[in-house]
Design a protein around this motif. Structure first.
Motif, short mmCIF file in Angstrom:
data_model
loop_
_atom_site.label_atom_id
_atom_site.label_comp_id
_atom_site.label_asym_id
_atom_site.label_seq_id
_atom_site.Cartn_x
_atom_site.Cartn_y
_atom_site.Cartn_z
N LEU A 71 0.82 -1.23 0.00
CA LEU A 71 0.00 0.00 0.00
C LEU A 71 0.85 1.27 0.00
O LEU A 71 0.32 2.37 0.12
CB LEU A 71 -0.91 0.02 1.24
N LYS A 72 2.16 1.10 -0.14
CA LYS A 72 3.05 2.26 0.03
C LYS A 72 2.90 3.28 -1.10
O LYS A 72 2.95 4.47 -0.86
CB LYS A 72 4.51 1.79 0.16
N ASP A 73 2.69 2.80 -2.33
CA ASP A 73 2.62 3.75 -3.45
C ASP A 73 1.27 3.60 -4.16
O ASP A 73 1.13 2.84 -5.12
CB ASP A 73 3.78 3.46 -4.42
N LEU A 74 0.30 4.35 -3.66
CA LEU A 74 -1.07 4.19 -4.19
C LEU A 74 -1.18 4.65 -5.64
O LEU A 74 -2.10 4.27 -6.35
CB LEU A 74 -2.08 4.97 -3.34
N GLN A 75 -0.23 5.50 -6.09
CA GLN A 75 -0.27 5.98 -7.47
C GLN A 75 -0.03 4.84 -8.46
O GLN A 75 -0.48 4.90 -9.59
CB GLN A 75 0.82 7.04 -7.71
N SER A 76 0.69 3.82 -8.00
CA SER A 76 1.07 2.80 -8.99
C SER A 76 0.30 1.48 -8.81
O SER A 76 0.61 0.49 -9.45
CB SER A 76 2.58 2.53 -8.90
#
Ligand code: FBP
Length: 551
Positions: free
Chosen positions: A19-24
């Motif tokens: 869940l660290k990089d919601l953009q990807s």
């Protein structure tokens, strides 16, 4: 002034790596559940065949701003505010123009269109804080057609992309029915649920634990440990402690595993062995007599609040009382009889012979509690009955009868572990679990699915390795008779007597009876080694272990 609660506002819950990089990332449809109850499917034709949702890489970078509503339903459970901050942070990461609306005082806020916009300054005051006071909670259910219609008006007026219902089994069942209604009426708002309850009875193969259970049981275990040490130090009191948790005994079992009291009732075992009230009191007396022979006149006894519902003679009595006091032709006369003795007599006369006998054995105060405190539907409020006092009275009178065998001195103190465990500062576990659940709920709405529950799994691994999924609520539903009518429900999980947590308890309980092997877990820790601050519950640990000896 600096204090712990203020310090906690600065705590940054760790997120699972996924869940660290919601953009990807995005949630995408995966396999279908192996089974959906056909009667449930008939009730929700538009949302019946939904697949599980799993994390995958996102193909395009563009995400539209989201407008989401959130509601807290039912009893308080530590971590609720972190679900909301989790949703907020996630939708802002998805698109900084996203908005979050909080419905006030539970589902009635949706029905009556009472809400407030949640801004970043306001949200920040509640980060990692206990309670549900950011927007309030309530127990209204969205059940009638009028309530569905009013809810539809509210979400349409607000132009909501989604609504997150944070609640227990009933609230999540309602979430599924609301999702179906919105689909049927072509309303764009998606509905997603989040598993909440200190009772720990909303769990199954997809949901490992409901939030709030961890903090509540750690808080109670601290109290029980302190009481046990006091009992041991003074050597003069038996503490009879009633434990909150509704019908299921998960809370009691977890606290027993954490503190090793001398005697613990597990209500599900009472039902399985068809124990009577007298036989349970008998077991307690036998222990008290044997301990007195060793010079011990103190002890700790845990009693789940659901106990009496599981005792067959009580079950029958409660069911007769429910009819008698709400729907029978005598109901009005009983309600209008002010004199308490007369009321008790009137009730006794109308009960069957067996139930009258059971009722007559009860102490006066308990007799009154059973006919005075009733819920809005006229039913006996089982959770309000002071079972801890009931057992003290029963044990007292049995010890008198056994005076030839009993040479000790019996002095008892009643206690209730309940509300103080629901709104305290959430443990690291609940803070992080809830923050992740909020993120998953936001992602589910962003994926455009409806009728789902947010799920975070592998919870005994380090947080970075937790995994997430969306579970179609329909896959957890079944039909059950409630108040004489077949209703769709999410089955309440009771303590599994073949399960590892109960087996672990059975292995040791005889020894705990006579040797004071109390454990004093101390208060929830927020600073220090992760092995202490991020401890999970023993129940979760056991359920995930390969064998009882490993947990
Ligand atoms: P939920 O099932 O709504 O989470 O509530 C749990 C609980 O705390 C039970 O353990 C308890 O029996 C009940 O709520 C008490 O209800 P109230 O807050 O209405 O007194």
């Amino acid at each position: 002034m600096e204090n712990l609660a203020n310090q906690r506002k600065n705590y940054k819950p760790t997120l699972p790596n996924t869940l660290k990089d919601l953009q990807s990332i995005t949630l995408e449809k995966g396999e279908h559940p192996s089974h959906v109850d056909s009667n449930v499917a008939e009730l929700i034709p538009n949302t019946k065949s939904q697949p599980f949702m799993h994390i995958t890489e996102k193909k395009s970078d563009v995400s539209n701003a989201l407008k989401i509503g959130v509601v807290l339903s039912g009893g308080q459970a530590a971590g609720g505010h972190n679900v909301i901050t989790g949703i907020y942070d996630a939708i802002k990461k998805i698109n900084p123009n996203s908005e979050l609306i909080g419905f006030l005082n539970g589902p009635s806020g949706i029905i009556n269109s009472e809400y407030k916009e949640l801004t970043s300054d306001f949200i920040d005051l509640y980060r990692n804080q206990g309670g549900f006071d950011m927007i309030g909670a309530g127990r209204t259910k969205i059940e009638t057609l009028e309530q569905f219609e009013n809810s539809a008006k509210t979400v349409t007026k607000l132009n909501l992309d989604g609504i997150v219902i944070i609640g227990g089994d009933d609230s999540n069942t309602n979430a599924a029915l609301l999702a179906e209604y919105f689909e049927k009426e072509n309303i764009k708002t998606k509905v997603v649920g989040v598993p909440k309850t200190i009772d720990g009875d909303l769990k199954n193969e997809h949901i490992e634990v409901s939030f709030g259970f961890d903090t509540a049981t750690k808080t109670y275990s601290d109290i029980i440990g302190n009481i046990a040490r006091d009992a041991l130090s003074a050597g003069k009191y038996y503490f009879f402690i009633k434990m909150m948790g509704r019908s299921a005994s998960h809370v009691t079992l977890e606290c027993a595993l954490q503190t090793h009291p001398n005697y613990t009732i597990i209500a599900e075992e009472v039902a399985a062995n068809k124990k009577t009230l007298q036989s349970i009191a008998d077991e307690m007396c036998d222990m008290i007599i044997k301990r007195a022979e060793k010079g011990k006149n103190h002890g700790v006894i845990l009693i789940p609040e659901g106990t009496i519902e599981f005792i067959p003679e009580f079950k029958a009595l409660i069911s007769e009382l429910n009819d008698l006091l709400s729907t029978s032709k005598h109901a009005e006369k009983i309600a209008n009889t002010e004199n308490r003795e007369e009321r008790i007599n009137l009730v006794t006369q109308q009960l069957s012979k067996e139930s009258a006998q059971c009722y007559q054995t009860l102490p006066y105060e308990i007799k009154l509690q059973m006919i005075m405190d009733r819920d809005p539907h006229g039913n006996v409020q089982v959770s309000k009955i002071e079972t801890e006092r009931l057992f003290i009275e029963l044990v007292k009178s049995q010890l008198k009868e056994k005076s030839s065998k009993y040479k000790g001195k019996f002095s008892a103190q009643p206690l209730f572990c309940g509300y103080e465990g629901r709104s305290c500062l959430p443990s690291n576990f609940d803070s992080q679990y809830c923050y992740s659940l909020g993120h998953v709920a936001a992602l589910l709405i962003n994926s455009g699915v409806t009728g789902y529950m947010a799920s975070v799994q592998n919870l005994t691994l380090p947080v970075k390795d937790w995994t997430v999924a969306g579970i179609p609520i329909s896959a957890m539903m079944t039909m059950e008779k409630r108040k004489g009518k077949l209703k769709p429900v999410i089955e309440k999980a009771l303590v599994d007597l073949n399960g590892k947590p109960f087996q672990k308890f059975v292995e040791s309980r005889e020894s705990w009876k006579f040797n004071d092997e109390y454990i004093y877990p101390g208060p929830i820790q927020f600073f220090g080694p992760e092995s202490i601050t991020d401890l999970t519950s023993i129940t979760l640990d056991c359920e995930k272990s390969h064998s009882v000896s490993k947990c």
